[in-house]
Scaffold this motif. Structure first.
Motif, PDB file in Angstrom:
ATOM      1  N   HIS A  56       7.727   2.976  19.389  1.00 46.66           N
ATOM      2  CA  HIS A  56       7.826   2.613  17.970  1.00 46.66           C
ATOM      3  C   HIS A  56       6.425   2.320  17.443  1.00 46.66           C
ATOM      4  O   HIS A  56       5.707   1.502  18.020  1.00 46.66           O
ATOM      5  N   LYS A  58       4.096   1.313  14.038  1.00 48.76           N
ATOM      6  CA  LYS A  58       4.107   0.736  12.698  1.00 48.76           C
ATOM      7  C   LYS A  58       2.668   0.636  12.206  1.00 48.76           C
ATOM      8  O   LYS A  58       1.786   0.171  12.938  1.00 48.76           O
ATOM      9  N   ILE A  66       3.803   0.070   4.336  1.00 49.12           N
ATOM     10  CA  ILE A  66       4.179   0.179   5.745  1.00 49.12           C
ATOM     11  C   ILE A  66       4.721   1.573   6.034  1.00 49.12           C
ATOM     12  O   ILE A  66       5.555   2.083   5.287  1.00 49.12           O
ATOM     13  N   GLU A  67       4.222   2.164   7.103  1.00 48.09           N
ATOM     14  CA  GLU A  67       4.760   3.426   7.604  1.00 48.09           C
ATOM     15  C   GLU A  67       5.206   3.195   9.041  1.00 48.09           C
ATOM     16  O   GLU A  67       4.516   2.528   9.808  1.00 48.09           O
ATOM     17  N   THR A  68       6.363   3.738   9.388  1.00 44.40           N
ATOM     18  CA  THR A  68       6.857   3.617  10.760  1.00 44.40           C
ATOM     19  C   THR A  68       7.259   4.992  11.279  1.00 44.40           C
ATOM     20  O   THR A  68       7.574   5.900  10.509  1.00 44.40           O
TER      21      THR A  68
END
Length: 81
Positions: A56, A58, A66-68
């Motif tokens: 994961h 982030k 925020i980009e994930t």
């Protein structure tokens, strides 16, 4: 695309949702691209069992955006030894 100076967090989870290892924790990036490696070990430095793991990622930029993303990784062993 992640901008330079964004804060990156990268965590490895097992299929039970438990954190196996944190590769980066709010680490500032120098550029929009970067490389992080995982040697297949847990937070204690021990080899993880064969199986499926989830990476994961982030990123938080200077504006607070925020980009994930996440990816699946399969850990196996070399049987040629």
């Amino acid at each position: 695309k992640v901008e330079s100076g964004a804060l990156i967090t990268i965590k490895i989870f097992n299929t039970n949702g438990n954190i196996v290892k944190t590769l980066a924790n709010s680490k500032e990036t120098n550029s929009a691209t970067g490389n992080y490696g995982w040697t297949g070990t847990d937070s204690k430095g021990e080899k993880v069992p064969m199986g499926i793991y989830i990476v994961h990622i982030k990123a938080v930029d200077s504006d607070g955006d925020i980009e994930t993303d996440q990816a699946t990784v399969v850990v196996g062993r070399n049987f040629n030894k």
